[in-house]
Write a protein that holds these residues in place. Sequence first.
Motif, short mmCIF file in Angstrom:
data_model
loop_
_atom_site.label_atom_id
_atom_site.label_comp_id
_atom_site.label_asym_id
_atom_site.label_seq_id
_atom_site.Cartn_x
_atom_site.Cartn_y
_atom_site.Cartn_z
N ALA A 71 26.20 45.56 48.08
CA ALA A 71 24.87 45.08 48.47
C ALA A 71 23.89 45.01 47.31
CB ALA A 71 24.31 45.97 49.58
N LEU A 72 23.99 46.00 46.41
CA LEU A 72 22.99 46.11 45.34
C LEU A 72 23.47 45.55 44.02
CD1 LEU A 72 21.66 49.65 46.26
CD2 LEU A 72 20.66 47.43 46.84
N GLY A 73 24.73 45.14 43.95
CA GLY A 73 25.22 44.45 42.77
C GLY A 73 25.97 45.34 41.80
N HIS A 74 26.72 44.69 40.97
CA HIS A 74 27.50 45.35 39.92
C HIS A 74 26.98 44.92 38.55
CE1 HIS A 74 30.56 46.76 42.74
NE2 HIS A 74 30.45 45.59 43.32
N GLN A 75 25.71 44.55 38.49
CA GLN A 75 25.15 44.00 37.27
C GLN A 75 25.25 44.99 36.11
OE1 GLN A 75 23.51 44.95 39.95
NE2 GLN A 75 21.60 45.95 39.46
N ALA A 76 25.49 44.44 34.94
CA ALA A 76 25.56 45.24 33.72
C ALA A 76 24.22 45.14 33.01
CB ALA A 76 26.71 44.77 32.83
N ILE A 77 23.16 45.42 33.76
CA ILE A 77 21.79 45.37 33.23
C ILE A 77 21.07 46.61 33.73
CG2 ILE A 77 19.59 44.13 33.27
CD1 ILE A 77 21.17 41.57 33.80
N ALA A 78 20.49 47.36 32.80
CA ALA A 78 19.70 48.53 33.18
C ALA A 78 18.38 48.07 33.78
CB ALA A 78 19.45 49.41 31.95
N GLY A 79 17.89 48.82 34.77
CA GLY A 79 16.61 48.46 35.34
C GLY A 79 16.27 49.26 36.58
N ILE A 80 15.06 49.01 37.04
CA ILE A 80 14.55 49.62 38.27
C ILE A 80 14.24 48.46 39.22
CG2 ILE A 80 12.69 50.94 39.32
CD1 ILE A 80 12.40 52.43 36.65
N PRO A 95 24.78 52.83 29.77
CA PRO A 95 25.60 53.90 29.21
C PRO A 95 24.83 54.71 28.16
CG PRO A 95 26.86 51.88 29.34
CD PRO A 95 25.44 51.52 29.69
N LYS A 96 24.92 56.02 28.27
CA LYS A 96 24.30 56.97 27.33
C LYS A 96 22.77 56.95 27.33
CE LYS A 96 28.44 58.05 25.80
NZ LYS A 96 29.10 59.24 26.27
N MET A 97 22.16 56.26 28.28
CA MET A 97 20.71 56.13 28.35
C MET A 97 20.05 57.46 28.73
SD MET A 97 18.60 53.52 30.78
CE MET A 97 16.82 53.56 30.84
N GLU A 139 17.17 49.39 26.27
CA GLU A 139 18.59 49.68 26.49
C GLU A 139 19.38 48.39 26.69
OE1 GLU A 139 20.29 52.53 26.26
OE2 GLU A 139 18.48 53.62 25.71
N ASN A 140 18.79 47.43 27.41
CA ASN A 140 19.47 46.15 27.61
C ASN A 140 19.61 45.40 26.29
OD1 ASN A 140 19.94 46.37 30.39
ND2 ASN A 140 17.85 45.73 30.84
N ALA A 141 18.61 45.50 25.42
CA ALA A 141 18.70 44.85 24.10
C ALA A 141 19.82 45.48 23.27
CB ALA A 141 17.36 44.95 23.37
N ILE A 142 19.97 46.79 23.37
CA ILE A 142 21.06 47.47 22.66
C ILE A 142 22.41 46.99 23.19
CG2 ILE A 142 22.19 49.72 22.32
CD1 ILE A 142 19.30 50.92 22.31
N MET A 143 22.52 46.90 24.50
CA MET A 143 23.77 46.44 25.11
C MET A 143 24.08 45.00 24.68
SD MET A 143 24.93 49.03 26.73
CE MET A 143 26.26 48.26 27.58
N THR A 182 28.06 42.09 18.45
CA THR A 182 28.77 42.67 17.30
C THR A 182 30.14 43.25 17.68
OG1 THR A 182 27.74 44.83 17.62
CG2 THR A 182 26.59 43.25 16.16
N GLY A 183 30.52 43.10 18.93
CA GLY A 183 31.79 43.66 19.36
C GLY A 183 31.78 45.17 19.45
N GLY A 184 30.60 45.74 19.72
CA GLY A 184 30.50 47.19 19.87
C GLY A 184 30.23 47.94 18.59
N ASN A 185 29.87 47.23 17.51
CA ASN A 185 29.64 47.89 16.22
C ASN A 185 28.21 47.76 15.76
OD1 ASN A 185 32.39 48.60 15.91
ND2 ASN A 185 32.83 46.47 15.36
N ALA A 186 27.26 47.96 16.65
CA ALA A 186 25.86 47.83 16.26
C ALA A 186 25.39 49.00 15.45
CB ALA A 186 24.99 47.68 17.50
#
Length: 193
Positions: free
Chosen positions: A42-51, A69-71, A179-183, A189-193
Amino acid sequence: MSFDLEALVSACKVALGEEKPQEHISKIVDKLLSDPDSLSQALGHQAIAGIEKLYVSDELTIINVVWAPKMTLNAHNHNVWAVIGVYAGREDNIFWRRVKNDPNGKIEAAGAISIAAGESASLGKNLIHSVTNPTDTFTRAIHIYGGNFFEIDRSEWEPMSLEEAPYSVEKTLAVFQSENAIMDALKVTGGNA
């Protein structure tokens, strides 16, 4: 059983009229958590942090919180009771208390709780806590507050000095956006930021 927001809001409004509304809402949240897949669908599986605001009034706020993750969110209070139900991932909460007679409202660690998927926690009106998602995946939780989460005067604490400052909803929302900008950068970068 599928998640029904209108039914949740109605049940919470009825609970507000009870002698111990927080206890009644804790039971409602525990019942919701018995079907975490329904909440996720119902609430989604989005890969975006938020309220996400699900319902807001002067007496009641229901939000869907998605932690990256790690937030980590700095120590803050609500000045109203809260019930948190995690339906995916994990929330680690550090509880804080005010240092007696400190002129700057300084705090010190006083305990902790870890809330896993399918678990809930009931937080008192005067509680101060910080929140971390310790996992490598997004954590999702329903948060219900006994007041208007977005308009209550409250405090947050600076992470280095642990001194009190006025709480800013805008600053908190900016943390989620950061956090979304980091993601996004990690994706590029393929996880190498």
